[in-house]
Design an enzyme around this catalytic site. Structure first.
Site, short mmCIF file in Angstrom:
data_model
loop_
_atom_site.label_atom_id
_atom_site.label_comp_id
_atom_site.label_asym_id
_atom_site.label_seq_id
_atom_site.Cartn_x
_atom_site.Cartn_y
_atom_site.Cartn_z
N CYS A 186 -21.93 54.52 20.34
CA CYS A 186 -22.22 54.82 22.19
C CYS A 186 -22.93 55.55 23.38
CB CYS A 186 -21.23 55.95 22.16
SG CYS A 186 -19.26 55.07 22.17
N ALA B 281 -31.30 72.55 21.21
CA ALA B 281 -32.68 71.26 20.81
C ALA B 281 -32.63 71.03 20.06
CB ALA B 281 -33.79 71.59 21.19
N GLY B 282 -33.78 69.70 18.81
CA GLY B 282 -33.44 69.02 17.60
C GLY B 282 -33.66 67.48 17.61
N LYS C 17 -9.70 44.67 7.40
CA LYS C 17 -8.86 45.35 7.75
C LYS C 17 -7.39 45.94 8.37
CE LYS C 17 -11.78 45.83 11.50
NZ LYS C 17 -12.42 46.64 13.18
N PHE D 196 -24.20 71.72 24.17
CA PHE D 196 -25.35 70.05 24.36
C PHE D 196 -27.11 70.94 24.83
CE2 PHE D 196 -21.36 68.22 24.91
CZ PHE D 196 -21.17 67.94 23.57
N THR E 218 -16.16 49.96 26.66
CA THR E 218 -17.23 50.33 27.84
C THR E 218 -17.43 48.71 28.23
OG1 THR E 218 -16.98 52.59 26.51
CG2 THR E 218 -19.03 51.50 28.36
N THR F 260 -18.40 46.64 22.27
CA THR F 260 -18.82 45.76 23.25
C THR F 260 -20.74 46.79 22.86
OG1 THR F 260 -18.34 47.66 25.21
CG2 THR F 260 -17.19 45.92 25.42
N GLU G 139 -11.71 54.87 28.22
CA GLU G 139 -12.19 55.76 27.06
C GLU G 139 -12.78 57.30 26.53
OE1 GLU G 139 -13.27 56.76 24.23
OE2 GLU G 139 -15.02 54.68 24.07
N PHE G 140 -13.02 58.17 26.23
CA PHE G 140 -13.70 59.29 26.34
C PHE G 140 -13.63 59.75 24.60
CE2 PHE G 140 -12.34 59.14 30.67
CZ PHE G 140 -13.33 58.11 30.89
#
Length: 451
Positions: free
Chosen positions: A276, A268-269, A38, A265, A131, A95, A161-162
């Protein structure tokens, strides 16, 4: 005054983005990971995942690349990291969910603290971005004090973080909010350093919320739980619409005009997935149980249940559409990633549905614009095609399961020329029914009446 020196430990999706963004903001940055492959990839200006704009940002700053600022380097050595003598160390490791449990696996975070601490010989700030379960920061702060040579001169802050996959660069450089958790009895140094780190976005108007450790740890899981609840709510309404003959798309449009609810949001699906949302809400429930507050989050069990049920429901719709059995039936699946603008197939609803149909005897062929290599690694027994047209060739039903723009822009007439039956099931309610029906397709979607 010289710019701050920053390290970023863990160079996965979060860490690679954060390291490149910190270099973009003008800081000298050293990224560390224990996976040599990496690090070699990042040092060459390439990234191990697909994220729009990240590779370009990385290449602009990695030392040794033509035209770069040289502000960003990478290493696998904690000794080199210690010699870098940084002011701020960001912890960005994964995490994951523990195997066979709902709880969060903190082993990677603990390993970072244990490896980093011996190299902290002067005052520095360690910042957690991973998180974690509420209560982790307090424990980790004590661990740092005990293990670091600088002892109590090492401060810890929590800065959740977001990031949204597909928008990670934008969300890091231009976040909608910055949250900093510090201990109530610490000095103001940690807050001061992070204000310096985020001076540019704050100068653009990004709000800063300074709080205590527990609140900062709860913000990410609370936000993800609210989002998951909203998605599962509209999916539950889709189930009711199907039973009552209603149209969930029109229902969502109507309630979305209410400013208290909002339009986002409410599509529907087949539900949410990724690395996450599912594991975060499960870890949140597990931690609440440990704290004796499990009843407060029992609703999240139903949120999770609704979400998982959507995948099985799509399989049922497809099986019904092809006559009650998948045996010998050719099924085209458009989409493998859990969302568009990503190559992430972790807990992907699309791949889950494809896998279930395959196990029931269907001949499944998958196409995705960016997720093919990752999908093949997870589900090597599925069929894969190089284009949507090739995936649909000879299919008795086409399933639209990831809402890539490429799929919305497909020509239904051209696709209709290669299928056996013009039958499409829209698992994301994102295609234009009128357009597909005009091209001779039978269009069906979750939570919508049959035309």
């Amino acid at each position: 005054m010289a710019p701050l020196k920053i390290t970023v430990i863990g160079t996965g999706y979060l860490g690679a983005t954060h390291a490149a963004a910190m270099a973009e903001l003008g800081f000298e940055v050293l990224g560390l990971d224990v996976v040599p492959e990496k690090i070699a990839l990042l040092a060459s200006g390439r990234v191990p995942m697909y994220e729009p704009g990240l590779e370009e940002l990385l290449s602009a700053h990695v030392a040794g690349l033509p035209g770069s600022t040289g502000r960003l380097r990478f290493t696998t050595s904690y000794e080199e990291l210690g010699a870098f003598d940084a002011d701020v160390h960001f912890v960005c490791v994964n995490t994951p969910q523990k195997h066979g449990e709902y709880a969060c696996d903190m082993s990677y975070v603990d390993a970072v603290v244990e490896s980093l601490a011996p190299h902290l010989t002067r005052p520095a700030l360690v910042v957690g971005k991973s998180t974690v379960p509420v209560g982790s920061a307090e424990r980790l702060a004590a661990k740092l004090t005990a293990l670091a040579p600088a002892g109590e001169e090492i401060e810890l802050a929590w800065n959740p973080e977001f990031l949204r996959e597909g928008f990670a660069v934008q969300d890091t450089l231009h976040p909608d909010r910055i949250v900093i958790g510090v201990t109530t009895n610490s000095s103001a140094r940690g807050e001061k350093l992070l204000r310096e780190v985020y001076a540019t976005p704050m100068g653009e108007g990004t709000p800063l919320v300074v709080t205590d450790f527990p609140t900062s740890e709860l913000v990410k899981t609370a936000a993800n739980s609210f989002l998951a609840t909203k998605i599962s709510f509209i999916n539950a309404m889709a189930e009711v619409c199907e039973a009552a003959g209603g149209d969930v798309v029109k229902l969502a449009e109507a309630i979305g005009y209410d400013e208290r609810i909002g339009k986002k949001f409410l599509r529907a699906g087949i539900g949410f997935g990724g690395g996450c949302l599912p594991k975060d809400i499960r870890a949140f429930m597990a931690r609440a149980g440990e704290l004796g507050a499990d009843q407060a989050l029992t609703f999240l069990r139903e949120v999770d249940s609704i979400n998982m049920r959507r995948r099985g429901h799509m399989v049922e719709l497809a099986r019904d559409a092809v006559g009650g059995s998948f045996l010998g039936k050719r099924v085209a699946v458009l989409g493998a990633t859990f969302k568009p603008d990503s190559d992430d197939v972790r807990d992907s609803p699309a791949l889950n549905v494809a896998g279930q149909i395959h196990l029931q005897g269907g001949q499944v062929t998958v196409y995705d614009p960016k997720g093919m290599d990752n999908a093949r690694r997870v589900f090597p027994t599925l069929g894969y095609a190089d284009t949507a047209l090739d995936a649909a060739r000879g299919a008795e039903v086409v399933l639209h399961l990831t809402e890539w723009r490429e799929f919305r822009d497909l020509d239904p007439a051209a696709l209709g020329e290669v299928v056996t039956d013009r039958l499409v099931l829209d698992g994301r309610n994102a295609l234009d029914p009128a357009l597909w029906r005009a091209a001779g397709w039978t269009y069906r979607a979750m939570g919508r009446p049959r035309a």
